[in-house]
Design a protein around this motif. Structure first.
Motif, mmCIF file in Angstrom:
data_model
loop_
_atom_site.group_PDB
_atom_site.id
_atom_site.type_symbol
_atom_site.label_atom_id
_atom_site.label_comp_id
_atom_site.label_asym_id
_atom_site.label_seq_id
_atom_site.Cartn_x
_atom_site.Cartn_y
_atom_site.Cartn_z
ATOM 1 N N LEU B 272 -18.489 36.487 23.507
ATOM 2 C CA LEU B 272 -19.899 36.302 23.121
ATOM 3 C C LEU B 272 -20.249 34.844 22.854
ATOM 4 O O LEU B 272 -21.369 34.409 23.129
ATOM 5 C CB LEU B 272 -20.204 37.157 21.885
ATOM 6 N N ASN B 273 -19.281 34.099 22.318
ATOM 7 C CA ASN B 273 -19.570 32.682 22.041
ATOM 8 C C ASN B 273 -19.699 31.874 23.328
ATOM 9 O O ASN B 273 -20.569 31.007 23.432
ATOM 10 C CB ASN B 273 -18.490 32.095 21.138
ATOM 11 N N ALA B 274 -18.832 32.171 24.268
ATOM 12 C CA ALA B 274 -18.929 31.495 25.568
ATOM 13 C C ALA B 274 -20.245 31.883 26.250
ATOM 14 O O ALA B 274 -20.934 31.035 26.821
ATOM 15 C CB ALA B 274 -17.735 31.862 26.445
ATOM 16 N N GLU B 275 -20.590 33.149 26.171
ATOM 17 C CA GLU B 275 -21.844 33.613 26.771
ATOM 18 C C GLU B 275 -23.043 32.904 26.134
ATOM 19 O O GLU B 275 -23.958 32.448 26.826
ATOM 20 C CB GLU B 275 -21.997 35.135 26.579
ATOM 21 N N ALA B 276 -23.034 32.821 24.812
ATOM 22 C CA ALA B 276 -24.155 32.192 24.100
ATOM 23 C C ALA B 276 -24.265 30.720 24.479
ATOM 24 O O ALA B 276 -25.363 30.190 24.690
ATOM 25 C CB ALA B 276 -23.968 32.351 22.593
ATOM 26 N N TYR B 277 -23.103 30.064 24.596
ATOM 27 C CA TYR B 277 -23.137 28.637 24.943
ATOM 28 C C TYR B 277 -23.742 28.416 26.335
ATOM 29 O O TYR B 277 -24.504 27.464 26.553
ATOM 30 C CB TYR B 277 -21.732 28.009 24.883
ATOM 31 N N LEU B 278 -23.408 29.316 27.264
ATOM 32 C CA LEU B 278 -23.818 29.099 28.663
ATOM 33 C C LEU B 278 -25.269 29.470 28.940
ATOM 34 O O LEU B 278 -25.824 29.075 29.978
ATOM 35 C CB LEU B 278 -22.900 29.894 29.604
ATOM 36 N N LYS B 279 -25.879 30.201 28.042
ATOM 37 C CA LYS B 279 -27.242 30.688 28.299
ATOM 38 C C LYS B 279 -28.193 29.507 28.536
ATOM 39 O O LYS B 279 -28.263 28.576 27.732
ATOM 40 C CB LYS B 279 -27.715 31.532 27.114
ATOM 41 N N PHE B 288 -18.771 24.634 31.512
ATOM 42 C CA PHE B 288 -17.752 25.694 31.541
ATOM 43 C C PHE B 288 -16.652 25.379 30.526
ATOM 44 O O PHE B 288 -16.182 26.254 29.785
ATOM 45 C CB PHE B 288 -17.144 25.846 32.945
ATOM 46 N N ALA B 289 -16.241 24.127 30.489
ATOM 47 C CA ALA B 289 -15.170 23.729 29.557
ATOM 48 C C ALA B 289 -15.633 23.893 28.109
ATOM 49 O O ALA B 289 -14.873 24.368 27.253
ATOM 50 C CB ALA B 289 -14.750 22.284 29.835
ATOM 51 N N LYS B 290 -16.879 23.525 27.832
ATOM 52 C CA LYS B 290 -17.387 23.656 26.463
ATOM 53 C C LYS B 290 -17.515 25.119 26.058
ATOM 54 O O LYS B 290 -17.249 25.493 24.908
ATOM 55 C CB LYS B 290 -18.725 22.938 26.326
ATOM 56 N N ALA B 291 -17.918 25.957 27.005
ATOM 57 C CA ALA B 291 -18.021 27.394 26.709
ATOM 58 C C ALA B 291 -16.637 27.962 26.396
ATOM 59 O O ALA B 291 -16.467 28.750 25.455
ATOM 60 C CB ALA B 291 -18.635 28.128 27.896
ATOM 61 N N ALA B 292 -15.651 27.538 27.186
ATOM 62 C CA ALA B 292 -14.281 28.019 26.960
ATOM 63 C C ALA B 292 -13.780 27.556 25.596
ATOM 64 O O ALA B 292 -13.155 28.321 24.855
ATOM 65 C CB ALA B 292 -13.368 27.519 28.082
ATOM 66 N N GLU B 293 -14.077 26.297 25.261
ATOM 67 C CA GLU B 293 -13.697 25.763 23.938
ATOM 68 C C GLU B 293 -14.343 26.595 22.837
ATOM 69 O O GLU B 293 -13.708 26.929 21.832
ATOM 70 C CB GLU B 293 -14.182 24.313 23.784
ATOM 71 N N ALA B 294 -15.618 26.900 23.015
ATOM 72 C CA ALA B 294 -16.354 27.636 21.984
ATOM 73 C C ALA B 294 -15.716 28.994 21.722
ATOM 74 O O ALA B 294 -15.614 29.439 20.583
ATOM 75 C CB ALA B 294 -17.815 27.811 22.406
ATOM 76 N N GLU B 295 -15.277 29.639 22.795
ATOM 77 C CA GLU B 295 -14.672 30.970 22.614
ATOM 78 C C GLU B 295 -13.285 30.858 21.982
ATOM 79 O O GLU B 295 -12.960 31.564 21.024
ATOM 80 C CB GLU B 295 -14.570 31.690 23.963
ATOM 81 N N GLU B 310 -4.631 27.851 25.228
ATOM 82 C CA GLU B 310 -4.847 26.961 26.377
ATOM 83 C C GLU B 310 -4.999 27.783 27.663
ATOM 84 O O GLU B 310 -5.848 27.481 28.509
ATOM 85 C CB GLU B 310 -3.673 25.974 26.485
ATOM 86 N N MET B 311 -4.171 28.823 27.778
ATOM 87 C CA MET B 311 -4.241 29.684 28.960
ATOM 88 C C MET B 311 -5.609 30.367 29.041
ATOM 89 O O MET B 311 -6.197 30.488 30.120
ATOM 90 C CB MET B 311 -3.123 30.733 28.900
ATOM 91 N N GLY B 312 -6.111 30.781 27.882
ATOM 92 C CA GLY B 312 -7.422 31.431 27.834
ATOM 93 C C GLY B 312 -8.520 30.477 28.271
ATOM 94 O O GLY B 312 -9.413 30.856 29.039
ATOM 95 N N LYS B 313 -8.452 29.233 27.797
ATOM 96 C CA LYS B 313 -9.460 28.241 28.214
ATOM 97 C C LYS B 313 -9.436 28.066 29.714
ATOM 98 O O LYS B 313 -10.473 28.081 30.388
ATOM 99 C CB LYS B 313 -9.144 26.881 27.567
ATOM 100 N N LYS B 314 -8.225 27.887 30.263
ATOM 101 C CA LYS B 314 -8.116 27.627 31.702
ATOM 102 C C LYS B 314 -8.564 28.836 32.512
ATOM 103 O O LYS B 314 -9.193 28.697 33.565
ATOM 104 C CB LYS B 314 -6.693 27.208 32.049
ATOM 105 N N ASN B 318 -11.588 28.796 35.091
ATOM 106 C CA ASN B 318 -11.303 29.219 36.463
ATOM 107 C C ASN B 318 -12.235 30.365 36.882
ATOM 108 O O ASN B 318 -12.822 30.345 37.972
ATOM 109 C CB ASN B 318 -9.832 29.667 36.530
ATOM 110 N N ALA B 319 -12.405 31.359 35.994
ATOM 111 C CA ALA B 319 -13.256 32.507 36.336
ATOM 112 C C ALA B 319 -14.708 32.066 36.504
ATOM 113 O O ALA B 319 -15.406 32.508 37.438
ATOM 114 C CB ALA B 319 -13.140 33.583 35.263
ATOM 115 N N LEU B 320 -15.173 31.179 35.625
ATOM 116 C CA LEU B 320 -16.568 30.724 35.707
ATOM 117 C C LEU B 320 -16.795 29.901 36.975
ATOM 118 O O LEU B 320 -17.811 30.070 37.664
ATOM 119 C CB LEU B 320 -16.922 29.917 34.449
ATOM 120 N N GLU B 321 -15.839 29.031 37.294
ATOM 121 C CA GLU B 321 -15.976 28.230 38.519
ATOM 122 C C GLU B 321 -15.955 29.117 39.757
ATOM 123 O O GLU B 321 -16.739 28.931 40.693
ATOM 124 C CB GLU B 321 -14.863 27.176 38.595
ATOM 125 N N THR B 322 -15.043 30.097 39.753
ATOM 126 C CA THR B 322 -14.944 31.013 40.898
ATOM 127 C C THR B 322 -16.226 31.825 41.043
ATOM 128 O O THR B 322 -16.750 32.009 42.147
ATOM 129 C CB THR B 322 -13.732 31.955 40.726
#
Lengths: 170, 328
Positions: B272-279, B288-295, B310-314, B318-322
Motif C-alpha cells: 500500500l505504501n508503494a502504491e500510495a507513493y506512485l499515485k 520506482f526506487a522511491k516507491a520500493a524504499e517506501a514499502e 534488499e531483495m524486496g526492493k529489487k 524489476n516488477a514495476l519496470e517490467t
C-alpha cells in the motif's frame, strides 16, 4: 507394505471399490481410502514400474498419466480416481516396440541409475501431448517437477527435443 | 496416514451438510497439499469429503470480469485464453508455482487454502503455534531465512506460500463462499489474515463453508502487468520474494499502481505504501526506487532474512519496470 495392509483386517469393512482402466485393462481395486494411487498401483496391482521417491510430491518419480494428464500418484488417493483411465510406464510401449521417447532416452543416455526414469518418461509424454513447450528452455521449465539425482537432465531434455521434433508422437 | 472415513459427494449442498456434522472433517480437492500434510501427521482429519466431482470447474466471463470455478485446475486456469489475454499476471503467477504435474492436480480453491511450508510447522516434534496452539514458535529463534518480514508476531513468523494468490491480491479478486445459511463474498484483502493471536487460522473461512468460485474484476492494466518471483532455484521452488504489479497509465503518468508481494508475510502483502507513493507520479526509475524504499522501510527482518529487504526492493523495481515496459 502389503503385509501391513493385510493386518488391518478390522478395517476391511471400510474398504472402497475403485474401478480403473490401467494400461488398457479393466482393474478393480479393493483398498482402504488412505491408500495412495501409487501404493495401489505398486502393491495391489503389482505394477512396480512406477517408483516411490519422496512420497511427498517433490521428486516426480511417481508421475503417471491419468485421464490424459500427467499427475503425481503419491499425492493422489486411489479412491479419488474411480472410473479413471491410467497409463503407467508399463503401458507406453506397443508390444515389443518401444515408445519413441523410450528409444530416445536410450539414444541420448538419458538415465544412469534409472530410478527416476519411469516418471521422466510419463512426464515427457504428458509434456509433448500438452503442446505448451516449444523451446529447449520451455521444456526444461515444464520438466522441472522431475528430479534426476544422477544428473542425466541434459540427455533427458535432448531426448524430449528429438521426439518433439519428430512430429509429436504420443 | 491416519485412517479416516471417506465419502465422495455430488453437489455442494451434500458436501456442506456432511461437513457440518463433523468438526474434524475436511474437504479434499486436488489433494496436493492436504494429503502431504496428512502423511506428515500435521493434518489429522478423521473424515475426508471428496469434492472432486462437484461441477465447480467452469471458467467464464461475467459482466464484471471473470469467474474461476473453485475446482478448475491451476493448469487450465493459467492457460485459459481469457486469462492469458485479460489477466496475464494471473497466468504468469500460476505458472511460476509448483510443477506441471502439481498444477494439473491442484484446484483454484485449494491453491488459496494451501498452508505454510515453514519447516517447523511440518515437523511435529517441534513447537508450532499454527499446528499446536500455545506450544510456541520454533522459527522465531530458529532458522528463519524463509520467513516473514512484514506483519509477523512472536507467535508466528510463517509466510503464505501461494503464487496465484499474490496475483489475485493485486487484481482485487474476491472469494465466493457457500454455507448452509448463506452465500457470501469475501474481498481478497480480508480472506487471508495476519497471525495475530491466532496463527492456527490462515484465513477467514469458517468450518462448514465451501469456496465455490474466485471472482476477478476487470482491470485496465493487462498490458502493463508483471509477476516477478525470486527463489533459490530457477523452477519448482517457493518464493523468497515475489511481486505482482499492474500499472494503470496515462501516457507516462501512473494513475494507480496495484502491487502485492509474496514470500514476505502470513498473507499476500499488498504494498500500500508503494502504491500510495506512485499515485499520479511519472513512471520513472527514480520513482520506482522511491516507491520500493517506501514499502520496504516498514520491514522487520528476523535473524536470517535481512536479505529480503534488499531483495524486496529489487523485485519491486524489476516488477514495476517490467509492467511499465509492457512485456509480460
Amino acid at each position: 507394505m502389503r503385509s501391513e495392509t493385510q493386518n488391518l483386517n478390522h478395517l476391511k469393512q471400510g474398504d472402497c471399490t475403485v474401478n480403473l482402466t490401467v494400461n488398457g485393462e479393466q482393474k478393480i481395486l479393493q483398498v482402504q481410502p488412505w491408500v495412495s494411487l501409487l501404493d495401489g498401483l505398486r502393491d495391489h496391482l503389482n505394477l512396480t514400474g512406477t517408483k516411490k521417491g519422496c512420497d511427498h510430491g517433490q521428486c516426480g518419480a511417481c508421475t503417471i498419466i491419468c485421464d490424459d494428464k500427467r499427475i503425481l500418484s503419491c499425492l493422489t488417493l486411489a479412491v479419488m480416481k474411480n472410473g479413471s483411465e491410467i497409463t503407467t510406464v508399463e503401458g507406453i510401449a506397443h508390444g515389443n516396440e518401444l515408445h519413441p521417447i523410450q528409444q530416445a532416452f536410450i539414444d541420448h543416455d538419458a538415465f544412469q541409475c534409472g530410478y527416476c526414469t519411469p516418471g521422466q518418461l510419463c512426464s515427457a509424454i504428458g509434456l509433448i501431448k500438452e503442446g505448451k513447450a516449444q523451446t529447449r528452455e520451455e521444456v526444461k521449465e515444464l520438466m522441472s517437477g522431475n528430479l534426476c539425482r544422477c544428473g542425466a537432465n541434459i540427455g533427458i531434455i535432448d531426448a524430449i527435443m528429438e521426439v518433439k521434433a519428430g512430429g509429436g508422437h504420443e | 496416514m491416519k485412517p479416516f472415513k471417506f465419502s465422495a459427494v455430488n453437489n455442494p449442498a451434500e458436501a456442506i451438510t456432511l461437513i457440518n456434522k463433523n468438526t474434524d472433517a475436511a474437504f479434499l480437492g486436488g489433494g496436493t497439499n492436504l494429503l502431504d500434510l496428512m502423511k506428515e501427521h500435521v493434518a489429522l482429519p478423521n473424515e475426508i469429503i471428496d469434492i472432486g466431482n462437484l461441477s465447480l470447474k467452469e471458467i467464464k466471463a461475467t459482466a464484471s470480469g471473470i469467474s474461476l470455478g473453485a475446482l478448475a485446475k491451476n493448469t487450465e486456469t493459467a492457460n485459459h485464453p481469457l486469462i492469458r489475454k485479460n489477466f496475464p499476471v494471473l497466468s504468469k503467477a500460476i505458472l511460476a508455482g509448483a510443477s506441471a504435474q502439481i498444477r494439473n492436480m491442484a484446484t483454484n480453491g485449494g491453491n488459496l487454502l494451501q498452508r505454510t511450508r515453514c519447516s517447523y510447522f511440518y515437523d511435529i516434534a517441534m513447537p508450532c503455534n499454527k499446528r499446536n496452539p500455545g506450544s510456541g514458535c520454533a522459527a522465531l529463534e530458529g532458522f528463519n531465512r524463509m520467513h516473514a518480514i512484514f506483519g509477523w508476531t512472536r507467535d508466528c513468523v510463517a509466510v503464505y506460500p501461494s503464487d496465484m494468490a499474490i496475483a489475485l491480491s493485486a487484481l482485487n479478486a474476491s472469494v465466493k463462499v457457500l454455507s448452509s445459511e448463506r452465500e457470501r463474498i469475501i474481498p481478497f484483502r480480508d480472506f487471508h489474515i495476519l497471525p495475530g493471536a491466532h496463527p492456527e487460522k490462515d484465513n477467514s473461512l469458517q468450518h462448514g463453508e465451501l469456496i465455490t468460485a474466485i471472482e476477478v474484476p476487470k482491470n485496465d492494466f493487462a498490458e502493463h502487468s508483471a509477476y516477478v518471483k525470486i527463489r533459490d532455484r530457477n523452477s519448482y521452488a517457493f518464493a523468497l520474494v515475489s511481486v505482482a504489479a499492474g500499472l494503470t497509465l496515462n501516457g507516462n503518468t501512473i494513475q494507480t499502481a496495484s502491487i502485492a508481494m509474496g514470500g514476505v508475510a502470513h498473507k499476500p502483502w499488498r504494498a500500500l505504501n508503494a502504491e500510495a507513493y506512485l499515485k499520479d507520479k511519472a513512471a520513472t526509475a527514480a520513482n520506482f526506487a522511491k516507491a520500493a524504499e517506501a514499502e520496504m522501510a516498514l520491514a522487520q527482518p528476523l535473524a536470517h532474512n535481512k536479505f529480503k529487504i534488499e531483495m524486496g526492493k529489487k523485485a519491486l523495481i524489476n516488477a514495476l519496470e517490467t509492467a511499465f515496459k509492457g512485456n509480460i
